[in-house]
Each structure stands twice: as structure tokens, then as C-alpha cells.
Design a protein around this motif. Structure first.
Motif, PDB file in Angstrom:
ATOM      1  N   PRO A  58       0.809  -1.225   0.000  1.00  6.14           N
ATOM      2  CA  PRO A  58       0.000   0.000   0.000  1.00  6.14           C
ATOM      3  C   PRO A  58       0.840   1.272   0.000  1.00  6.14           C
ATOM      4  N   SER A  59       0.207   2.390  -0.339  1.00  2.90           N
ATOM      5  CA  SER A  59       0.833   3.693  -0.134  1.00  2.90           C
ATOM      6  C   SER A  59       0.844   3.989   1.357  1.00  2.90           C
ATOM      7  N   LEU A  60       1.908   4.650   1.834  1.00  3.82           N
ATOM      8  CA  LEU A  60       2.057   4.853   3.270  1.00  3.82           C
ATOM      9  C   LEU A  60       2.449   6.293   3.589  1.00  3.82           C
ATOM     10  N   ASN A  61       1.781   6.861   4.583  1.00  3.25           N
ATOM     11  CA  ASN A  61       2.170   8.149   5.150  1.00  3.25           C
ATOM     12  C   ASN A  61       2.949   7.969   6.446  1.00  3.25           C
ATOM     13  N   GLU A  62       2.918   6.756   6.976  1.00  2.00           N
ATOM     14  CA  GLU A  62       3.658   6.408   8.187  1.00  2.00           C
ATOM     15  C   GLU A  62       3.791   4.900   8.242  1.00  2.00           C
ATOM     16  N   PHE A  63       4.760   4.411   9.003  1.00  4.12           N
ATOM     17  CA  PHE A  63       4.937   2.966   9.121  1.00  4.12           C
ATOM     18  C   PHE A  63       5.893   2.656  10.264  1.00  4.12           C
ATOM     19  N   THR A  64       5.885   1.388  10.660  1.00  2.00           N
ATOM     20  CA  THR A  64       6.920   0.802  11.527  1.00  2.00           C
ATOM     21  C   THR A  64       7.232  -0.571  10.968  1.00  2.00           C
ATOM     22  N   ILE A  65       8.509  -0.906  10.857  1.00  2.00           N
ATOM     23  CA  ILE A  65       8.916  -2.246  10.443  1.00  2.00           C
ATOM     24  C   ILE A  65       9.946  -2.768  11.437  1.00  2.00           C
ATOM     25  N   CYS A  66       9.769  -4.010  11.873  1.00  2.00           N
ATOM     26  CA  CYS A  66      10.667  -4.635  12.853  1.00  2.00           C
ATOM     27  C   CYS A  66      11.069  -6.021  12.368  1.00  2.00           C
ATOM     28  N   ALA A 197      14.496 -13.141  10.650  1.00  2.00           N
ATOM     29  CA  ALA A 197      13.316 -13.793  11.222  1.00  2.00           C
ATOM     30  C   ALA A 197      12.326 -12.748  11.718  1.00  2.00           C
ATOM     31  N   ASP A 198      11.062 -13.151  11.775  1.00  2.00           N
ATOM     32  CA  ASP A 198      10.001 -12.369  12.416  1.00  2.00           C
ATOM     33  C   ASP A 198       9.884 -10.952  11.843  1.00  2.00           C
ATOM     34  N   ILE A 199       9.664 -10.861  10.538  1.00  2.00           N
ATOM     35  CA  ILE A 199       9.483  -9.560   9.882  1.00  2.00           C
ATOM     36  C   ILE A 199       8.047  -9.098  10.078  1.00  2.00           C
ATOM     37  N   ASN A 200       7.869  -7.928  10.661  1.00  2.00           N
ATOM     38  CA  ASN A 200       6.535  -7.362  10.856  1.00  2.00           C
ATOM     39  C   ASN A 200       6.532  -5.900  10.454  1.00  2.00           C
ATOM     40  N   MET A 201       5.492  -5.513   9.710  1.00  2.00           N
ATOM     41  CA  MET A 201       5.374  -4.123   9.279  1.00  2.00           C
ATOM     42  C   MET A 201       3.948  -3.638   9.494  1.00  2.00           C
ATOM     43  N   TRP A 202       3.827  -2.437  10.066  1.00  2.00           N
ATOM     44  CA  TRP A 202       2.537  -1.827  10.352  1.00  2.00           C
ATOM     45  C   TRP A 202       2.389  -0.526   9.572  1.00  2.00           C
ATOM     46  N   ASP A 203       1.143  -0.119   9.314  1.00  2.00           N
ATOM     47  CA  ASP A 203       0.897   1.133   8.613  1.00  2.00           C
ATOM     48  C   ASP A 203       0.715   2.294   9.588  1.00  2.00           C
ATOM     49  N   GLU A 204       1.416   2.232  10.702  1.00  2.00           N
ATOM     50  CA  GLU A 204       1.371   3.292  11.711  1.00  2.00           C
ATOM     51  C   GLU A 204       2.671   3.291  12.500  1.00  2.00           C
ATOM     52  N   ASN A 222       2.329  -9.081  18.744  1.00  2.00           N
ATOM     53  CA  ASN A 222       1.403  -8.660  17.700  1.00  2.00           C
ATOM     54  C   ASN A 222       2.057  -8.748  16.332  1.00  2.00           C
ATOM     55  N   ARG A 223       1.276  -9.158  15.340  1.00  2.00           N
ATOM     56  CA  ARG A 223       1.746  -9.258  13.967  1.00  2.00           C
ATOM     57  C   ARG A 223       1.441  -7.977  13.207  1.00  2.00           C
ATOM     58  N   GLY A 224       2.297  -7.625  12.264  1.00  2.00           N
ATOM     59  CA  GLY A 224       2.070  -6.452  11.448  1.00  2.00           C
ATOM     60  C   GLY A 224       0.879  -6.634  10.527  1.00  2.00           C
ATOM     61  N   ASN A 225       0.218  -5.540  10.177  1.00  2.00           N
ATOM     62  CA  ASN A 225      -0.941  -5.641   9.287  1.00  2.00           C
ATOM     63  C   ASN A 225      -0.572  -5.473   7.817  1.00  2.00           C
ATOM     64  N   ILE A 226       0.700  -5.146   7.522  1.00  2.00           N
ATOM     65  CA  ILE A 226       1.181  -5.157   6.139  1.00  2.00           C
ATOM     66  C   ILE A 226       1.981  -6.430   5.890  1.00  2.00           C
ATOM     67  N   ILE A 227       2.934  -6.697   6.773  1.00  2.00           N
ATOM     68  CA  ILE A 227       3.684  -7.957   6.757  1.00  2.00           C
ATOM     69  C   ILE A 227       3.576  -8.545   8.152  1.00  2.00           C
ATOM     70  N   GLY A 228       3.101  -9.762   8.240  1.00  2.00           N
ATOM     71  CA  GLY A 228       2.876 -10.391   9.535  1.00  2.00           C
ATOM     72  C   GLY A 228       3.736 -11.610   9.735  1.00  2.00           C
ATOM     73  N   GLY A 229       5.026 -11.391   9.929  1.00  2.00           N
ATOM     74  CA  GLY A 229       5.943 -12.511  10.090  1.00  2.00           C
ATOM     75  C   GLY A 229       6.108 -13.253   8.773  1.00  2.00           C
ATOM     76  N   LEU A 230       6.610 -14.475   8.844  1.00  2.00           N
ATOM     77  CA  LEU A 230       6.768 -15.278   7.640  1.00  2.00           C
ATOM     78  C   LEU A 230       5.488 -16.025   7.301  1.00  2.00           C
ATOM     79  N   ARG A 231       4.346 -15.544   7.831  1.00  2.00           N
ATOM     80  CA  ARG A 231       3.052 -16.096   7.474  1.00  2.00           C
ATOM     81  C   ARG A 231       2.435 -15.342   6.298  1.00  2.00           C
ATOM     82  N   THR A 232       2.995 -14.211   5.929  1.00  2.00           N
ATOM     83  CA  THR A 232       2.524 -13.430   4.795  1.00  2.00           C
ATOM     84  C   THR A 232       2.993 -14.095   3.500  1.00  2.00           C
ATOM     85  N   SER A 233       2.160 -14.052   2.461  1.00  2.00           N
ATOM     86  CA  SER A 233       2.470 -14.714   1.195  1.00  2.00           C
ATOM     87  C   SER A 233       3.700 -14.098   0.541  1.00  2.00           C
ATOM     88  N   MET A 234       4.725 -14.926   0.352  1.00  2.00           N
ATOM     89  CA  MET A 234       5.970 -14.477  -0.260  1.00  2.00           C
ATOM     90  C   MET A 234       6.511 -15.554  -1.177  1.00  2.00           C
TER      91      MET A 234
END
Length: 247
Positions: A58-66, A197-204, A222-234
Motif C-alpha cells: 500500500p501507499s504509506l504516510n507512516e509505518f513501523t517495520i521490525c 526472522a520475524d518480519i513485521n510491518m505496520w501502517d502506523e 502482535n503481527r504487522g498488518n502489512i507484513i505479519g511474520g513469515l506467514r505473509t504470502s511471499m
């Protein structure tokens, strides 16, 4: 769970045995909540190992990735673990370890702007796990980088970047390589070599407390709502996946 019906990864593998082993690993991860890690080996002109996000970015005006990262080699120039490219810029968003002068810093690209953060509380050593988080807010351009729960800083104490800009959507998100075009023009001396490991990205933007909590293994994470660990389709290209005792 019957078979391997969970659509977590789409792999380009010819070996049925590998696919069966992968199904077991993914089943373990989902049923027993075990951790998976990816191992990215050294790149070559014939092979640039990487993980590519399949879902629409998505387009993002803010984010956090861990993420947790374990370098097996810190390259002399850049060791890139996240790279997001669009038709506007091949460096729309990227995170790396910069080692240009022998002083390892966290480098961040956002909307064509680049800066580096000094993590004074972290000694970067090969073979060790580190938890790294990056957050950004476009209204004031405020950039925050945390390593091992400690905040990193720019030498100028001006932690702003790409103020008023945004990250365009619809591009290609890659783990383990630095894109110089959409999923292409990779350079081996800018690639990641090691585990992630454990990639998570949020839109805030997460709070400092939430960021520190994301790096802890106890309790619910908590899992990210853009990328939620290695459970996101990749799609995995030239990398290996296994369980880790990280948590």
C-alpha cells in the motif's frame, strides 16, 4: 491440518521432497507457534537469493517495520535487508547496515532520501541476533531507529527525513537484496548475507514501549498488518527456511 493448504509461501522448487519438508515446517510454525528463519547465502552474478512479497504493497504516510537479523558477514559497503522499489524510485524504502568507513550504522532510504543512524548501544558482530525497528511519520518527517530496544541517532541530532512526502504503493518489496530497478539490477556487494526472522510491518508508528515489546520473546507478540511474520504470502528465491530457537 490436511496436507499443506496454508498459502504462506509460493516456492520455485523442482524437488517434491523439499516441498514436503517445507509443508512440515510450515505446519509446525502455525500449529505449534514455532519461529521460522530464512537464510540468505552469498550472492553471485548468476544468483541473487531473496524473498519477494506477493501481496499488494500500500501507499504509506507512516509505518513501523521490525525484524530480527543475524549477519553472517557485514559487507564493506551495504548489507541490505529490506528494499522496496516503485516506478518512481528504486529506493522508495530500504534498510541496510552501512559499513563504508568501518563504523557500522543503520542506513534508511525513504521516498528517495537517505540517512544513517548511529546505534551507540549496539556492537554489531557476525553470528549474533539483533532486533531492529524503523518507524517514520511523513507529517514531520520524524524517523526513529531502534536496535536491541535502544534508540539510534543521527550525528546531527536532526532525526527527520522526507518530510511531507509519502511512500508510493504498488511496488516490489524484497528481503535480502538492494533493488536498482523493480526486482532487478542487484549487486552482490550490497546484498544481505545471513539470517532474518520475524518480519513485521505496520501502517502506523508504534510507541517506544510497543517497539521494545516487539523485540521480547515472552508473551503474545502482535503481527504487522502489512507484513505479519513469515506467514505473509511471499516467494522464496534461492534461500533456505528452517526453524530457529530465537524465541
Amino acid at each position: 491440518m490436511k496436507g499443506c493448504n496454508v498459502k504462506v509461501f509460493q516456492f520455485r522448487r523442482d524437488s517434491k521432497m523439499w516441498f514436503s519438508m517445507l509443508c512440515v515446517l510450515l505446519s509446525l510454525a502455525l500449529v505449534q507457534n514455532s519461529q521460522l528463519k530464512i537464510h540468505i547465502p552469498r550472492s553471485s552474478p548468476e544468483n541473487y537469493p531473496r524473498l519477494r512479497l506477493n501481496e499488494q504493497f500500500p501507499s504509506l504516510n507512516e509505518f513501523t517495520i521490525c525484524s530480527w537479523i543475524k549477519p553472517h558477514l557485514i559487507q564493506r559497503e551495504f548489507s541490505t535487508f529490506f528494499s522496496y522499489a516503485t516506478s518512481r524510485s528504486d529506493n522508495e524504502f530500504a534498510v541496510c547496515l552501512s559499513n563504508k568507513d568501518g563504523n557500522v550504522k543503520v542506513g534508511v532510504n525513504i521516498a528517495t532520501s537517505y540517512t544513517e543512524m548511529q546505534c551507540s548501544n549496539t556492537e554489531w558482530t557476525v553470528g549474533e541476533w539483533y532486533h531492529v525497528c524503523v518507524s517514520w511519520f511523513n507529517t514531520n518527517g520524524h524517523l526513529q531507529v531502534y536496535a536491541e530496544g535502544y534508540q539510534c541517532y543521527i550525528d546531527s541530532n536532526n532525526e527527520t527525513i522526507a518530510r511531507g512526502d509519502r511512500i508510493e504503493g504498488g511496488g516490489v518489496f524484497i528481503v535480502g537484496q538492494d533493488q536498482d530497478t523493480l526486482d532487478g539490477k542487484y549487486e552482490a556487494d550490497q546484498a544481505w548475507i545471513g539470517d532474518i526472522a520475524d518480519i513485521n510491518m505496520w501502517d502506523e508508528v508504534l510507541t517506544e514501549r510497543q517497539i521494545i515489546q516487539a523485540g521480547k520473546c515472552e508473551g503474545k507478540r502482535n503481527r504487522g498488518n502489512i507484513i505479519g511474520g513469515l506467514r505473509t504470502s511471499m516467494t522464496a528465491l534461492g534461500i533456505s527456511i528452517s526453524e530457529t530457537e530465537l524465541c
